[in-house]
Design a protein around this motif. Structure first.
Motif, PDB file in Angstrom:
ATOM      1  N   ARG A 146     -12.560   0.784   2.475  1.00 49.04           N
ATOM      2  CA  ARG A 146     -13.135   1.997   3.074  1.00 49.04           C
ATOM      3  C   ARG A 146     -14.627   1.872   3.348  1.00 49.04           C
ATOM      4  NH1 ARG A 146      -9.454   2.946  -0.713  1.00 49.04           N
ATOM      5  NH2 ARG A 146      -7.621   4.212  -0.214  1.00 49.04           N
ATOM      6  N   ARG A 176      -4.522  -8.657   0.377  1.00 50.27           N
ATOM      7  CA  ARG A 176      -4.698  -7.425   1.164  1.00 50.27           C
ATOM      8  C   ARG A 176      -5.277  -6.314   0.303  1.00 50.27           C
ATOM      9  NH1 ARG A 176      -3.162  -2.806   1.007  1.00 50.27           N
ATOM     10  NH2 ARG A 176      -1.844  -3.363  -0.755  1.00 50.27           N
ATOM     11  N   ASN A 208      -6.214   8.865   8.625  1.00 49.64           N
ATOM     12  CA  ASN A 208      -5.034   9.627   9.055  1.00 49.64           C
ATOM     13  C   ASN A 208      -5.215  11.133   9.159  1.00 49.64           C
ATOM     14  OD1 ASN A 208      -3.696   7.221   8.944  1.00 49.64           O
ATOM     15  ND2 ASN A 208      -3.024   7.520   6.848  1.00 49.64           N
ATOM     16  N   ARG A 246      -1.300  -1.099 -10.240  1.00 42.83           N
ATOM     17  CA  ARG A 246       0.119  -0.995  -9.876  1.00 42.83           C
ATOM     18  C   ARG A 246       0.931  -0.767 -11.142  1.00 42.83           C
ATOM     19  NH1 ARG A 246      -1.873  -0.838  -5.561  1.00 42.83           N
ATOM     20  NH2 ARG A 246      -1.105  -1.690  -3.594  1.00 42.83           N
ATOM     21  N   PRO A 286       0.836  -1.203   0.000  1.00 47.82           N
ATOM     22  CA  PRO A 286       0.000   0.000   0.000  1.00 47.82           C
ATOM     23  C   PRO A 286       0.869   1.250   0.000  1.00 47.82           C
ATOM     24  CG  PRO A 286       0.138  -0.892   2.211  1.00 47.82           C
ATOM     25  CD  PRO A 286       0.901  -1.852   1.318  1.00 47.82           C
ATOM     26  N   SER A 287       0.323   2.344  -0.505  1.00 49.49           N
ATOM     27  CA  SER A 287       1.042   3.628  -0.429  1.00 49.49           C
ATOM     28  C   SER A 287       0.000   4.734  -0.419  1.00 49.49           C
ATOM     29  CB  SER A 287       1.980   3.809  -1.638  1.00 49.49           C
ATOM     30  OG  SER A 287       1.255   3.742  -2.843  1.00 49.49           O
ATOM     31  N   PHE A 338      -7.567   3.354   6.544  1.00 45.95           N
ATOM     32  CA  PHE A 338      -6.824   4.409   7.251  1.00 45.95           C
ATOM     33  C   PHE A 338      -7.742   5.589   7.565  1.00 45.95           C
ATOM     34  CE2 PHE A 338      -3.743   2.070   4.806  1.00 45.95           C
ATOM     35  CZ  PHE A 338      -2.603   2.043   5.583  1.00 45.95           C
ATOM     36  N   THR A 389      -7.085  -2.187   0.920  1.00 45.72           N
ATOM     37  CA  THR A 389      -7.647  -1.157   1.796  1.00 45.72           C
ATOM     38  C   THR A 389      -9.160  -1.130   1.566  1.00 45.72           C
ATOM     39  OG1 THR A 389      -5.601   0.098   1.643  1.00 45.72           O
ATOM     40  CG2 THR A 389      -7.560   1.297   2.375  1.00 45.72           C
TER      41      THR A 389
END
Ligand SMILES: Cc1cc2nc3c(=O)[nH]c(=O)nc-3n(C[C@H](O)[C@H](O)[C@H](O)COP(=O)(O)O)c2cc1C
Length: 345
Positions: free
Chosen positions: A142, A138, A295, A335, A40-41, A293, A140
């Motif tokens: 939301r 994996r 953040n 990617r 992830p990034s 996340f 992310t």
């Protein structure tokens, strides 16, 4: 023609048995890097490049892919690079290599930030290699979680990880959840009223069917596919901070578990924190959990100061993660091709 299939699904469709047909070390290193780039990034910027050297793989932070408005100090950039290092080490362990990370001591931005040394071994690190299957699954997530508390076995695996990394992994106390939800909502409002933040995000938002090999496809935000082509321009022009704040406060307020990655703000600490982050995300994935996340209150300096005492850590907060159960995300984010991130000297 480049299609959605190319960038969204092909990088994730790795047949690991192909490794055993490779004829030289360079091909093996390239193969390992196919797993590194699935890390992830932030905003899926993929801010990394690599050079294959006799001792292993040099890792570079690509500051041309930084996010000056939400990540002005490049903390998230370095943690993203750390996550890629962890995927590389996990893949290396799976295929029979032992790895070590040597950090570059200087603050210059051009040298490699780290060298990952790789040596064949009959005794690879099992703690690393057991996470290998989760690299491909994996995502992310939301979406809202279903509210079920985290089961004892899954919780035990997260506790083990926190015990192994007491400096960088923190469980947040349930009684802080509503306060943290408020801080996330304030973060949303403050960030989205800033046109520069919206423009930066919009630059990285893509339609669901995209030719791009980076960025976040808007279906990840729950936007129906048909509307995703207009998502970037909507974000750019309209302050949706109020709506986002209400949604995020609800997501945080109802999440079964909140965890924090903490670390000092220097380069090495952040690279290490990114590795621990990826261990956490893969451990959660392996345990059948979903995560995303939150953040915003770390990214806004004034809110970070308010968040810090709630975390009960000697180190500052870096990443806020909500964890729970939900149907998994079906489509992966794009990617870049691994060949595009390998530099020759
Ligand atoms: C250091 C770091 C910070 C991130 N911050 C956020 C964030 O604040 N909000 C968010 O929705 N996703 C965040 N993400 C998730 C990325 O957007 C996500 O990893 C990327 O879009 C690729 O998608 P994937 O994780 O499903 O592969 C972050 C990821 C990393 C590694």
């Amino acid at each position: 023609m480049t299609t959605e299939r190319n960038h969204r699904s092909e990088p994730w469709a790795i047949d690991d048995s192909e490794f055993y047909e490779l004829v030289n070390r360079r091909e093996e290193m390239e193969f390992l890097l196919r797993y590194a780039v699935l890390a992830p990034s932030s905003h899926n910027t993929q801010p990394w490049t690599f050079t294959i050297v006799p001792e292993g793989i040099e890792v570079f932070a690509d500051y041309t892919r930084s996010l000056p408005h939400v990540d002005g100090d490049s903390r998230e950039l370095l943690m993203s690079v750390g996550a890629a290092i962890m995927n590389l080490r996990i893949a290396a362990a799976h295929f029979g290599f032992e790895s070590a990370v040597l950090y570059h001591g200087s603050a210059y931005q051009t040298p490699p930030v780290a060298l990952v040394t790789l040596k064949e071994t009959c005794d690879p690190d099992l703690e690393l290699s057991r996470l290998f299957p989760a690299i491909l699954t994996r995502r992310t997530n939301r979406r809202p979680f279903d509210g079920e508390p985290v089961g004892p076995k899954a919780l035990a695996s997260l506790c083990d990880l926190a015990d192994d990394h007491p400096d960088s992994v923190r469980f947040l106390l349930p009684q802080t959840r509503m306060r943290i939800a408020e801080l996330v909502a304030q973060g949303d409002r403050l960030q989205m009223e800033n046109r520069a933040v919206r423009e930066e995000l919009a630059d990285w938002v893509r339609p669901a069917r995209t030719n791009a090999s980076d960025g976040i496809c808007a279906d990840a935000f729950g936007i129906p596919d048909l509307l995703t082509p207009v998502a970037a321009s909507l974000i750019r022009k309209v302050d949706l901070g109020g709506m986002q704040a209400r949604r995020d406060a609800q997501l945080v307020g109802t999440t079964p578990l909140l965890m924090m990655i903490t670390a000092e703000d220097d380069q090495r600490s952040l690279l290490e924190a990114g590795q621990v982050l990826e261990r956490l995300l893969l451990t959660a994935t392996l345990a059948g959990l979903q995560y995303s996340f939150m953040n915003q209150p770390v990214q806004v300096t004034t809110l970070r100061a308010l968040l810090t005492p709630l975390v009960r850590s000697p180190h500052p907060p870096q990443l806020l993660i909500r964890i729970g159960y939900a149907p998994p995300v079906a489509r992966a984010m794009p990617r870049r091709n691994v060949r595009d991130v390998i530099q020759t000297r």
